[in-house]
Design a protein around this motif. Structure first.
Motif, mmCIF file in Angstrom:
data_model
loop_
_atom_site.group_PDB
_atom_site.id
_atom_site.type_symbol
_atom_site.label_atom_id
_atom_site.label_comp_id
_atom_site.label_asym_id
_atom_site.label_seq_id
_atom_site.Cartn_x
_atom_site.Cartn_y
_atom_site.Cartn_z
ATOM 1 N N ALA A 1 8.397 -7.280 9.249
ATOM 2 C CA ALA A 1 8.634 -6.142 10.136
ATOM 3 C C ALA A 1 8.546 -4.831 9.358
ATOM 4 C CB ALA A 1 9.992 -6.269 10.819
ATOM 5 N N GLU A 2 9.118 -4.813 8.150
ATOM 6 C CA GLU A 2 9.024 -3.613 7.305
ATOM 7 C C GLU A 2 7.577 -3.328 6.926
ATOM 8 O OE1 GLU A 2 11.598 -4.440 4.008
ATOM 9 O OE2 GLU A 2 13.418 -4.257 5.227
ATOM 10 N N ALA A 3 6.835 -4.360 6.577
ATOM 11 C CA ALA A 3 5.429 -4.194 6.198
ATOM 12 C C ALA A 3 4.615 -3.660 7.372
ATOM 13 C CB ALA A 3 4.850 -5.519 5.706
ATOM 14 N N ALA A 4 4.888 -4.158 8.573
ATOM 15 C CA ALA A 4 4.167 -3.688 9.766
ATOM 16 C C ALA A 4 4.484 -2.221 10.037
ATOM 17 C CB ALA A 4 4.532 -4.552 10.968
ATOM 18 N N GLU A 5 5.745 -1.848 9.860
ATOM 19 C CA GLU A 5 6.147 -0.445 10.040
ATOM 20 C C GLU A 5 5.413 0.447 9.042
ATOM 21 O OE1 GLU A 5 10.058 2.119 8.865
ATOM 22 O OE2 GLU A 5 10.429 0.257 9.958
ATOM 23 N N ASP A 6 5.351 0.007 7.792
ATOM 24 C CA ASP A 6 4.650 0.780 6.756
ATOM 25 C C ASP A 6 3.161 0.878 7.051
ATOM 26 O OD1 ASP A 6 7.066 1.078 5.498
ATOM 27 O OD2 ASP A 6 6.600 -0.273 3.833
ATOM 28 N N ALA A 7 2.577 -0.190 7.546
ATOM 29 C CA ALA A 7 1.135 -0.203 7.834
ATOM 30 C C ALA A 7 0.785 0.818 8.913
ATOM 31 C CB ALA A 7 0.692 -1.592 8.256
ATOM 32 N N GLN A 8 1.672 1.015 9.879
ATOM 33 C CA GLN A 8 1.432 1.995 10.938
ATOM 34 C C GLN A 8 1.473 3.423 10.395
ATOM 35 O OE1 GLN A 8 4.363 1.167 13.922
ATOM 36 N NE2 GLN A 8 3.238 -0.580 14.738
ATOM 37 N N GLU A 9 2.262 3.634 9.325
ATOM 38 C CA GLU A 9 2.418 4.968 8.740
ATOM 39 C C GLU A 9 1.379 5.257 7.658
ATOM 40 O OE1 GLU A 9 6.349 4.957 7.162
ATOM 41 O OE2 GLU A 9 7.305 4.699 9.099
ATOM 42 N N SER A 10 0.649 4.257 7.215
ATOM 43 C CA SER A 10 -0.227 4.391 6.059
ATOM 44 C C SER A 10 -1.481 5.196 6.359
ATOM 45 C CB SER A 10 -0.669 3.005 5.551
ATOM 46 O OG SER A 10 0.459 2.311 5.096
ATOM 47 N N PRO A 11 -1.881 6.043 5.369
ATOM 48 C CA PRO A 11 -3.155 6.759 5.500
ATOM 49 C C PRO A 11 -4.318 5.809 5.205
ATOM 50 C CG PRO A 11 -2.151 7.263 3.396
ATOM 51 C CD PRO A 11 -1.169 6.387 4.156
ATOM 52 N N PRO A 12 -5.548 6.201 5.551
ATOM 53 C CA PRO A 12 -6.683 5.345 5.242
ATOM 54 C C PRO A 12 -6.866 5.198 3.745
ATOM 55 C CG PRO A 12 -7.399 7.474 6.113
ATOM 56 C CD PRO A 12 -5.913 7.425 6.225
ATOM 57 N N THR A 13 -7.536 4.119 3.352
ATOM 58 C CA THR A 13 -7.781 3.840 1.941
ATOM 59 C C THR A 13 -8.764 4.842 1.352
ATOM 60 O OG1 THR A 13 -7.428 1.507 2.362
ATOM 61 C CG2 THR A 13 -8.550 2.065 0.339
#
Length: 193
Positions: free
Chosen positions: A176-188
């Motif tokens: 759940a934490e990883a999914a939350e972070d993935a939504q906030e992440s900028p593109p590579t």
């Protein structure tokens, strides 16, 4: 005999404090009040002043153990020591991360919120490598991308390890934490040349 001392870290406020008290040895019953003293490193103070970490109002509610020593035993470090030692790290009398943050304010604005989030989640084990990587990067987009990629990989590994150990509730929480972070992440962003 019976003297206990240690240090703790409040991840929400980036504050440290020492504590001490006396207890009955062997059964560990506390017999004196706890004495506390603030020991917050200057680097942590700067991070709050510059708003690279944003503490909530009020006093900290959660404190993570940094170290503990009972009687004549050797001091035992806990996970939070991985961050606190970096906040205190000095070279030639200068606080390394304080100087780095002052010299690279844009990068500090990316790094320290990520570190604060990891501290809040008690994922101190991920910090040394992240700090090491950050020192070699001079581009904000590349640092953002590096942090996102590193954390995604580490979360995947932690989730697999927790599932293999039968710790499915913890694995679900990490997912759940990883999914939350993935939504906030900028593109590579590829490494600058």
């Amino acid at each position: 005999m019976g003297y206990v001392q240690g240090e703790e870290f409040a991840p929400s406020h980036f504050r440290t404090r020492t504590f001490s008290f006396y207890e009955i040895p062997l059964i560990h019953w506390q017999i004196t009040p706890i004495q506390r003293k603030s020991t917050t490193p200057s680097t942590a103070v700067l991070l709050r002043q510059k708003k690279w970490v944003s503490p909530p109002s009020g006093e900290p509610r959660v404190w993570h153990l940094v170290s503990l020593r009972r009687g004549l035993e050797q001091s035992n470090d806990d996970d939070a020591a991985l961050l606190v030692s970096q906040l205190r790290l000095q070279v030639d009398g200068s606080a390394v991360w304080r100087k780095w943050s002052q010299d690279h304010p844009d990068l500090a604005g990316v790094l320290w919120p990520a570190i604060a989030k990891l501290a809040d989640r008690e994922l101190y084990i991920l910090m040394p490598r992240l700090l090491e990587m950050a020192r070699r990067i001079d581009s904000v987009p590349y640092l953002q991308s590096t942090i996102s990629g590193y954390l995604a990989d580490e979360y995947d590994a932690l989730i697999r390890d927790m599932r293999a150990a039968g710790q499915n509730d913890l694995a679900d929480s990490l997912a759940a934490e990883a999914a939350e972070d993935a939504q906030e992440s900028p593109p590579t962003v590829d490494s600058p040349s």
